[in-house]
Design a protein around this motif. Structure first.
Motif, PDB file in Angstrom:
ATOM      1  N   ILE A 145       7.533  17.909 -10.670  1.00 54.90           N
ATOM      2  CA  ILE A 145       6.054  17.382 -10.443  1.00 54.90           C
ATOM      3  C   ILE A 145       6.444  15.622 -10.837  1.00 54.90           C
ATOM      4  CG2 ILE A 145       3.751  16.748 -11.562  1.00 54.90           C
ATOM      5  CD1 ILE A 145       3.746  20.057 -11.922  1.00 54.90           C
ATOM      6  N   THR A 146       7.263  15.474 -11.553  1.00 61.56           N
ATOM      7  CA  THR A 146       7.579  14.086 -11.837  1.00 61.56           C
ATOM      8  C   THR A 146       8.319  13.532 -10.654  1.00 61.56           C
ATOM      9  OG1 THR A 146       7.839  14.272 -14.400  1.00 61.56           O
ATOM     10  CG2 THR A 146       8.720  12.312 -13.378  1.00 61.56           C
ATOM     11  N   GLU A 147       9.298  14.041 -10.204  1.00 62.89           N
ATOM     12  CA  GLU A 147      10.113  13.707  -9.013  1.00 62.89           C
ATOM     13  C   GLU A 147       8.772  13.495  -7.824  1.00 62.89           C
ATOM     14  OE1 GLU A 147      13.507  13.619  -9.428  1.00 62.89           O
ATOM     15  OE2 GLU A 147      13.483  12.595  -7.599  1.00 62.89           O
ATOM     16  N   TYR A 148       7.890  14.481  -7.595  1.00 68.35           N
ATOM     17  CA  TYR A 148       7.048  14.309  -6.515  1.00 68.35           C
ATOM     18  C   TYR A 148       6.135  13.006  -6.817  1.00 68.35           C
ATOM     19  CZ  TYR A 148       2.247  14.941  -4.503  1.00 68.35           C
ATOM     20  OH  TYR A 148       1.116  14.827  -3.909  1.00 68.35           O
ATOM     21  N   LEU A 149       5.760  12.732  -8.233  1.00 70.61           N
ATOM     22  CA  LEU A 149       4.977  11.508  -8.494  1.00 70.61           C
ATOM     23  C   LEU A 149       5.671  10.137  -8.275  1.00 70.61           C
ATOM     24  CD1 LEU A 149       3.301  12.698 -11.911  1.00 70.61           C
ATOM     25  CD2 LEU A 149       2.169  12.675  -9.326  1.00 70.61           C
ATOM     26  N   LEU A 150       6.988  10.436  -8.467  1.00 71.25           N
ATOM     27  CA  LEU A 150       8.046   9.171  -8.256  1.00 71.25           C
ATOM     28  C   LEU A 150       7.950   8.810  -6.778  1.00 71.25           C
ATOM     29  CD1 LEU A 150      10.571   9.841 -10.897  1.00 71.25           C
ATOM     30  CD2 LEU A 150       8.995   7.749 -10.961  1.00 71.25           C
ATOM     31  N   SER A 151       8.051   9.847  -6.016  1.00 68.47           N
ATOM     32  CA  SER A 151       8.169   9.894  -4.670  1.00 68.47           C
ATOM     33  C   SER A 151       7.069   9.277  -3.713  1.00 68.47           C
ATOM     34  CB  SER A 151       8.549  11.215  -4.082  1.00 68.47           C
ATOM     35  OG  SER A 151       8.464  11.118  -2.581  1.00 68.47           O
ATOM     36  N   ILE A 152       5.834   9.706  -4.307  1.00 66.74           N
ATOM     37  CA  ILE A 152       4.499   9.667  -3.600  1.00 66.74           C
ATOM     38  C   ILE A 152       4.089   8.000  -4.254  1.00 66.74           C
ATOM     39  CG2 ILE A 152       2.865  10.528  -5.040  1.00 66.74           C
ATOM     40  CD1 ILE A 152       1.490  11.607  -2.494  1.00 66.74           C
ATOM     41  N   SER A 153       4.530   7.700  -5.307  1.00 68.12           N
ATOM     42  CA  SER A 153       3.698   6.308  -5.937  1.00 68.12           C
ATOM     43  C   SER A 153       4.761   5.222  -5.357  1.00 68.12           C
ATOM     44  CB  SER A 153       3.898   6.379  -7.293  1.00 68.12           C
ATOM     45  OG  SER A 153       5.124   6.706  -7.743  1.00 68.12           O
ATOM     46  N   LYS A 154       5.759   5.530  -4.353  1.00 72.21           N
ATOM     47  CA  LYS A 154       6.861   4.154  -4.052  1.00 72.21           C
ATOM     48  C   LYS A 154       5.809   3.290  -2.843  1.00 72.21           C
ATOM     49  CE  LYS A 154      11.333   6.072  -4.585  1.00 72.21           C
ATOM     50  NZ  LYS A 154      11.810   7.497  -4.070  1.00 72.21           N
ATOM     51  N   ALA A 155       4.968   3.980  -2.296  1.00 72.91           N
ATOM     52  CA  ALA A 155       4.370   3.393  -1.274  1.00 72.91           C
ATOM     53  C   ALA A 155       3.281   2.533  -1.769  1.00 72.91           C
ATOM     54  CB  ALA A 155       3.537   4.221  -0.334  1.00 72.91           C
ATOM     55  N   ASP A 156       2.814   1.460  -1.089  1.00 70.99           N
ATOM     56  CA  ASP A 156       1.851   0.446  -1.459  1.00 70.99           C
ATOM     57  C   ASP A 156       0.392   1.012  -1.826  1.00 70.99           C
ATOM     58  OD1 ASP A 156       3.773  -1.515  -1.324  1.00 70.99           O
ATOM     59  OD2 ASP A 156       3.179  -2.075   0.779  1.00 70.99           O
ATOM     60  N   ARG A 157       0.204   2.298  -0.988  1.00 69.73           N
ATOM     61  CA  ARG A 157      -0.894   3.059  -1.254  1.00 69.73           C
ATOM     62  C   ARG A 157      -0.840   4.359  -1.133  1.00 69.73           C
ATOM     63  NH1 ARG A 157      -4.196   4.699   2.770  1.00 69.73           N
ATOM     64  NH2 ARG A 157      -3.396   4.383   4.776  1.00 69.73           N
ATOM     65  N   ILE A 158      -1.661   5.345  -1.517  1.00 72.05           N
ATOM     66  CA  ILE A 158      -1.625   6.840  -1.354  1.00 72.05           C
ATOM     67  C   ILE A 158      -1.949   7.184  -0.038  1.00 72.05           C
ATOM     68  CG2 ILE A 158      -2.123   8.927  -2.309  1.00 72.05           C
ATOM     69  CD1 ILE A 158      -0.557   7.045  -4.270  1.00 72.05           C
ATOM     70  N   PRO A 159      -1.309   7.767   0.788  1.00 67.15           N
ATOM     71  CA  PRO A 159      -1.735   8.219   1.910  1.00 67.15           C
ATOM     72  C   PRO A 159      -3.146   9.244   1.859  1.00 67.15           C
ATOM     73  CG  PRO A 159       0.323   8.928   1.628  1.00 67.15           C
ATOM     74  CD  PRO A 159       0.053   8.217   0.602  1.00 67.15           C
ATOM     75  N   SER A 160      -4.188   8.896   2.552  1.00 68.39           N
ATOM     76  CA  SER A 160      -5.383   9.600   2.442  1.00 68.39           C
ATOM     77  C   SER A 160      -5.203  11.091   2.579  1.00 68.39           C
ATOM     78  CB  SER A 160      -6.332   8.975   3.498  1.00 68.39           C
ATOM     79  OG  SER A 160      -5.921   9.400   4.639  1.00 68.39           O
TER      80      SER A 160
END
Ligand SMILES: [Fe+2]
Ligand SMILES: [Fe+2]
Length: 252
Positions: A145-160
């Motif tokens: 889950i941490t891996e997923y969070l690190l991956s998705i939070s790299k972007a400037d915003r969370i994709p809708s």
């Protein structure tokens, strides 16, 4: 703030996944034969708060305190994501996940629990051994889950189209880890403490201290606490009073 501490704070802020935070490792004089009591009672540097003795189990439990504060950030983020996704800066989520990885997973879980606590508890009497395999599986799931969070939070915003999945993932992690830490605090750590005895407990407390210095080059707890406070402040979560529950309905 001295240069070593400043660099470590920066490391915790910006370290990528897997980066080892021992670039500013303490001098060998911090390791060696001093007992836990001796080490914990070393005089504070000028301008720093005086340190007090911390036992091995207290050390583990206050590390849980840091991780619980990260869980609070995750819970609040999940709630806000559903209300207004733009109100959750990915940067704050990334810093929290990074702190959880470096301090929670790479240090607390991998260096302490999985090496020193679980193997001993596995052979202890009573119910505690039955929890170990589940706790280990939850460590693994947490890292995924941490891996997923690190991956998705790299972007400037969370994709809708990822908002609901992210909120659910955060809530699932909070639910799992809150119970995980509570079982460790109330069953696993007491069983470990009873199994090793006071003398070995003191020795292991000193060893944990050495590992912490090797890993972080400084007082990892203090550094993680400061980092956690900065994250909470950035999200407007630093005022404890805001979490006081509303008064219940008047009794009839
Ligand atoms: Fe654990
Ligand atoms: Fe733990």
């Amino acid at each position: 703030m001295d240069e070593k501490r400043r660099r470590l704070l920066t490391g915790l802020s910006f370290a990528g996944v897997g980066v080892v935070l021992n670039a500013c490792r303490k001098t060998p004089s911090s390791t060696g034969s001093a007992t836990n009591d001796e080490k914990k009672s070393e005089g504070p540097a000028t301008g720093e708060a005086e340190s007090v003795e911390v036992t091995a189990t207290e050390d583990l439990m206050r590390e849980h305190g840091i991780l619980r504060r990260a869980l609070l950030v995750y819970q609040e983020s999940a709630t806000r994501l559903r209300q207004d996704p733009a109100s959750v800066p990915p940067d704050a989520l990334e810093k929290t996940a990074n702190l959880f990885r470096v301090f929670g997973e790479d240090y607390h879980e991998k260096k302490l629990e999985e090496v020193f606590i679980f193997p001993t508890v596995k052979k202890a009497p009573g119910a505690a051994p039955t929890y170990v395999d589940v706790l280990l599986a939850q460590h693994v799931r947490g890292r995924e889950i941490t891996e997923y969070l690190l991956s998705i939070s790299k972007a400037d915003r969370i994709p809708s189209n990822s908002v609901e999945t992210l909120a659910k993932t955060l809530e699932g992690f909070v639910r799992m880890y809150a119970h995980h830490a509570a079982i460790e605090d109330t069953i696993v750590f007491p069983a470990w403490k009873a199994a090793v005895g006071q003398s070995e407990l003191d020795d292991l407390g000193a060893k944990f201290e050495d590992i912490e210095h090797e890993q972080f080059g400084d007082d990892g707890f203090e550094v993680a606490l400061k980092r956690m406070e900065e994250i909470e402040t950035s999200l407007g979560l630093s005022n404890l009073e805001m979490f006081t529950a509303p008064a219940p309905p008047a009794a009839k």
